[in-house]
Design a protein around this motif. Structure first.
Motif, PDB file in Angstrom:
ATOM      1  N   LEU A 241       0.813  -1.218   0.000  1.00 25.87           N
ATOM      2  CA  LEU A 241       0.000   0.000   0.000  1.00 25.87           C
ATOM      3  C   LEU A 241       0.847   1.270   0.000  1.00 25.87           C
ATOM      4  CD1 LEU A 241      -2.741  -1.146   2.533  1.00 25.87           C
ATOM      5  CD2 LEU A 241      -3.048  -0.780   0.084  1.00 25.87           C
ATOM      6  N   VAL A 242       2.125   1.141   0.336  1.00 29.94           N
ATOM      7  CA  VAL A 242       3.013   2.312   0.362  1.00 29.94           C
ATOM      8  C   VAL A 242       3.614   2.562  -1.014  1.00 29.94           C
ATOM      9  CG1 VAL A 242       5.072   3.341   1.378  1.00 29.94           C
ATOM     10  CG2 VAL A 242       3.527   1.964   2.795  1.00 29.94           C
ATOM     11  N   THR A 243       4.190   1.509  -1.606  1.00 31.23           N
ATOM     12  CA  THR A 243       4.863   1.662  -2.899  1.00 31.23           C
ATOM     13  C   THR A 243       3.959   1.348  -4.086  1.00 31.23           C
ATOM     14  OG1 THR A 243       5.633  -0.643  -2.951  1.00 31.23           O
ATOM     15  CG2 THR A 243       7.016   0.967  -1.794  1.00 31.23           C
ATOM     16  N   GLY A 244       2.880   0.595  -3.853  1.00 32.77           N
ATOM     17  CA  GLY A 244       2.006   0.178  -4.946  1.00 32.77           C
ATOM     18  C   GLY A 244       2.546  -1.002  -5.723  1.00 32.77           C
ATOM     19  N   LEU A 245       3.683  -1.551  -5.274  1.00 31.17           N
ATOM     20  CA  LEU A 245       4.313  -2.674  -5.972  1.00 31.17           C
ATOM     21  C   LEU A 245       4.011  -3.993  -5.258  1.00 31.17           C
ATOM     22  CD1 LEU A 245       7.794  -1.018  -6.652  1.00 31.17           C
ATOM     23  CD2 LEU A 245       5.870  -1.279  -8.252  1.00 31.17           C
ATOM     24  N   PRO A 246       4.187  -5.127  -5.945  1.00 29.06           N
ATOM     25  CA  PRO A 246       3.953  -6.433  -5.305  1.00 29.06           C
ATOM     26  C   PRO A 246       4.943  -6.663  -4.163  1.00 29.06           C
ATOM     27  CG  PRO A 246       4.077  -6.660  -7.695  1.00 29.06           C
ATOM     28  CD  PRO A 246       4.532  -5.279  -7.371  1.00 29.06           C
ATOM     29  N   ARG A 247       4.472  -7.315  -3.099  1.00 26.18           N
ATOM     30  CA  ARG A 247       5.353  -7.649  -1.974  1.00 26.18           C
ATOM     31  C   ARG A 247       4.881  -8.958  -1.361  1.00 26.18           C
ATOM     32  NH1 ARG A 247       6.264  -5.862   3.623  1.00 26.18           N
ATOM     33  NH2 ARG A 247       4.470  -4.453   3.589  1.00 26.18           N
ATOM     34  N   GLU A 248       5.824  -9.681  -0.789  1.00 28.12           N
ATOM     35  CA  GLU A 248       5.509 -10.973  -0.161  1.00 28.12           C
ATOM     36  C   GLU A 248       5.956 -10.946   1.299  1.00 28.12           C
ATOM     37  OE1 GLU A 248       6.487 -15.765  -0.728  1.00 28.12           O
ATOM     38  OE2 GLU A 248       7.137 -14.303  -2.228  1.00 28.12           O
ATOM     39  N   VAL A 249       5.067 -11.423   2.181  1.00 31.75           N
ATOM     40  CA  VAL A 249       5.412 -11.525   3.601  1.00 31.75           C
ATOM     41  C   VAL A 249       5.017 -12.918   4.088  1.00 31.75           C
ATOM     42  CG1 VAL A 249       5.139  -9.076   4.077  1.00 31.75           C
ATOM     43  CG2 VAL A 249       3.181 -10.595   4.335  1.00 31.75           C
ATOM     44  N   VAL A 250       5.557 -13.281   5.245  1.00 36.05           N
ATOM     45  CA  VAL A 250       5.214 -14.562   5.873  1.00 36.05           C
ATOM     46  C   VAL A 250       4.374 -14.274   7.108  1.00 36.05           C
ATOM     47  CG1 VAL A 250       6.124 -16.604   7.045  1.00 36.05           C
ATOM     48  CG2 VAL A 250       7.286 -15.707   5.007  1.00 36.05           C
ATOM     49  N   ILE A 251       3.210 -14.910   7.195  1.00 33.63           N
ATOM     50  CA  ILE A 251       2.367 -14.758   8.383  1.00 33.63           C
ATOM     51  C   ILE A 251       2.202 -16.111   9.066  1.00 33.63           C
ATOM     52  CG2 ILE A 251       1.136 -12.819   7.341  1.00 33.63           C
ATOM     53  CD1 ILE A 251      -1.285 -14.686   7.135  1.00 33.63           C
ATOM     54  N   THR A 252       1.851 -16.087  10.332  1.00 38.20           N
ATOM     55  CA  THR A 252       1.758 -17.319  11.121  1.00 38.20           C
ATOM     56  C   THR A 252       0.327 -17.535  11.593  1.00 38.20           C
ATOM     57  OG1 THR A 252       2.180 -16.198  13.221  1.00 38.20           O
ATOM     58  CG2 THR A 252       4.113 -16.907  11.939  1.00 38.20           C
ATOM     59  N   ASP A 253       0.111 -18.704  12.209  1.00 41.72           N
ATOM     60  CA  ASP A 253      -1.216 -19.003  12.757  1.00 41.72           C
ATOM     61  C   ASP A 253      -1.571 -18.030  13.880  1.00 41.72           C
ATOM     62  OD1 ASP A 253       0.886 -20.316  14.198  1.00 41.72           O
ATOM     63  OD2 ASP A 253      -0.608 -21.433  15.314  1.00 41.72           O
ATOM     64  N   SER A 254      -0.562 -17.498  14.545  1.00 38.48           N
ATOM     65  CA  SER A 254      -0.804 -16.510  15.595  1.00 38.48           C
ATOM     66  C   SER A 254      -1.415 -15.233  15.014  1.00 38.48           C
ATOM     67  CB  SER A 254       0.512 -16.180  16.311  1.00 38.48           C
ATOM     68  OG  SER A 254       0.314 -15.177  17.284  1.00 38.48           O
ATOM     69  N   ASP A 255      -0.926 -14.825  13.842  1.00 38.34           N
ATOM     70  CA  ASP A 255      -1.501 -13.654  13.168  1.00 38.34           C
ATOM     71  C   ASP A 255      -2.971 -13.900  12.811  1.00 38.34           C
ATOM     72  OD1 ASP A 255       0.878 -12.069  13.127  1.00 38.34           O
ATOM     73  OD2 ASP A 255       1.632 -13.282  11.476  1.00 38.34           O
ATOM     74  N   VAL A 256      -3.251 -15.063  12.266  1.00 36.58           N
ATOM     75  CA  VAL A 256      -4.632 -15.386  11.874  1.00 36.58           C
ATOM     76  C   VAL A 256      -5.527 -15.445  13.110  1.00 36.58           C
ATOM     77  CG1 VAL A 256      -6.123 -17.097  10.759  1.00 36.58           C
ATOM     78  CG2 VAL A 256      -3.843 -16.647   9.831  1.00 36.58           C
ATOM     79  N   ARG A 257      -4.997 -16.019  14.186  1.00 30.99           N
ATOM     80  CA  ARG A 257      -5.768 -16.123  15.439  1.00 30.99           C
ATOM     81  C   ARG A 257      -6.136 -14.733  15.959  1.00 30.99           C
ATOM     82  NH1 ARG A 257      -3.146 -20.086  16.888  1.00 30.99           N
ATOM     83  NH2 ARG A 257      -1.482 -19.088  18.066  1.00 30.99           N
ATOM     84  N   GLU A 258      -5.182 -13.809  15.874  1.00 30.74           N
ATOM     85  CA  GLU A 258      -5.450 -12.435  16.317  1.00 30.74           C
ATOM     86  C   GLU A 258      -6.466 -11.763  15.392  1.00 30.74           C
ATOM     87  OE1 GLU A 258      -2.992  -8.301  17.271  1.00 30.74           O
ATOM     88  OE2 GLU A 258      -1.908 -10.192  17.040  1.00 30.74           O
ATOM     89  N   ALA A 259      -6.368 -12.069  14.093  1.00 27.48           N
ATOM     90  CA  ALA A 259      -7.266 -11.446  13.113  1.00 27.48           C
ATOM     91  C   ALA A 259      -8.720 -11.867  13.331  1.00 27.48           C
ATOM     92  CB  ALA A 259      -6.821 -11.809  11.697  1.00 27.48           C
TER      93      ALA A 259
END
Length: 353
Positions: A241-259
């Motif tokens: 959302l900052v650069t408008g370019l494609p980016r890849e990140v790694v998320i965990t089950d902890s992130d999903v649980r919080e979401a």
């Protein structure tokens, strides 16, 4: 004797078909064959010609990937019809696919599962869309009741049963006894809401925009409401959302649980509210027999264990929870007279004005 002859003649002239009309997926049950169709509730329409381009799995692959003149739409929102014509086209496609190898003289007799608590107007829309798609008889049953029947619970006995049916657009929480719903609550917290929670979380925390399909894949792959023995993780590709370019990140089950934590908490709180208003005798039955969960949302890792620990009542997951409602419509079709009381509306009972 005469009734048996009439039933044999009716079977020769028309099919018996059950439909679980879901926000995310629509399942079709044919008497004698079981669940024969499980397709996403998505339709692709060419806006230039007004014609349907694809239905089901083919249309779902087009979501977010279509040119400007082709739109892939979900005609059902929160379990009810939002686009009548497109829903009619989808049901027509499903009925034709179910009967393609064995057409009969009359249109099929159809039992349709709908969310609990929908209005007469919404019931009429389901009935009319199904009738216009070619059905000769249309009967409506509430999804938690159909799920309970599909799980072979004693719904017609004076025994309380509690069902939590977590679908794509809605979650139905119902206490059932003597062929009727004693207490019920319908929530707009289900699979689609969890997907939106994941999209919002990744946007806020990682400043990446992802699509609904990606969010659903994350939910299925690493979604867990209680910590797993080994942490789960997945790589996510999206637009920065900052650069408008494609980016890849790694998320965990902890992130999903919080979401999804707030939505899961609201679902459990709603279940608690239903229990609090349930008559004591029925509540005693539920404490002895446990709570039964069905629907695609039941497959989220650890959900049954979390509900059990929060409500202090044993929780049982349906065998093949995705097809519980469809199987329930099939059981009803096998004995329409015996299950007549569980049908919330038939076409003869609907108001004419």
């Amino acid at each position: 004797m005469l009734l048996n002859r009439f039933e044999k003649l009716r079977r020769m002239l028309m099919h018996d078909i059950g439909i679980d009309l879901g926000t995310a997926n629509t399942l079709v049950y044919m008497r004698g064959q079981g669940v024969i169709i499980n397709e996403p509730s998505v339709v692709a329409v060419n806006q230039k010609t007004g014609r349907v381009v694809a239905v089901g799995g083919q249309a779902k692959q087009m979501l977010g990937r279509t040119p400007a003149h082709i739109v892939a739409v979900k005609p059902l929102v929160d379990g009810v019809i939002s686009d009548f014509e497109v829903t009619e086209e989808m049901i027509t496609y499903l009925l034709n696919t179910a009967q393609k190898n064995n057409r009969k003289l009359l249109g099929p007799r159809v039992v349709v599962g709908v969310p609990s608590g929908i209005t007469n107007v919404e019931i009429r829309a389901v009935r009319d869309a199904t009738r216009n798609a070619g059905a000769s008889e249309v009967h409506i049953v509430e999804e938690p009741m159909a799920a309970a029947i599909g799980m072979r619970l004693p719904v017609k006995d004076p025994v309380g049963s509690m069902v939590i049916d977590i679908g794509g657009g809605t979650s139905d929480i119902a206490v059932i006894s003597l062929g009727g719903v004693v207490r019920a609550k319908n929530l707009r917290i289900a699979g689609d809401k969890l997907n939106q929670d994941i999209i919002s979380y990744i946007r806020a925390e990682f400043k990446i925009l992802i699509g609904e399909k990606t969010a659903e894949n994350i939910k299925i792959a690493i979604g867990a409401v209680i910590p797993e023995n080994a942490p789960l993780e997945a790589s996510v590709k999206g637009r920065d959302l900052v650069t408008g370019l494609p980016r890849e990140v790694v998320i965990t089950d902890s992130d999903v649980r919080e979401a999804i934590g707030q939505s899961i908490g609201a679902l459990i709180e709603a279940s608690r509210e239903v229990l609090e208003t349930t008559p004591p005798e029925v509540l005693s039955d539920i404490m002895n027999r446990g709570i039964f969960i069905a629907g695609g949302g039941a497959l989220i890792k650890g959900l049954a264990e979390l509900v059990e620990s929060e409500l202090k009542i044993p929780v049982h997951m349906a065998t093949d929870p995705l097809t519980a409602v469809a199987r329930g419509t099939g059981v009803i079709l096998e004995d329409m007279e015996g299950f007549a009381d569980v049908l919330i509306q038939s076409e003869d009972e609907l108001p004419t004005s």
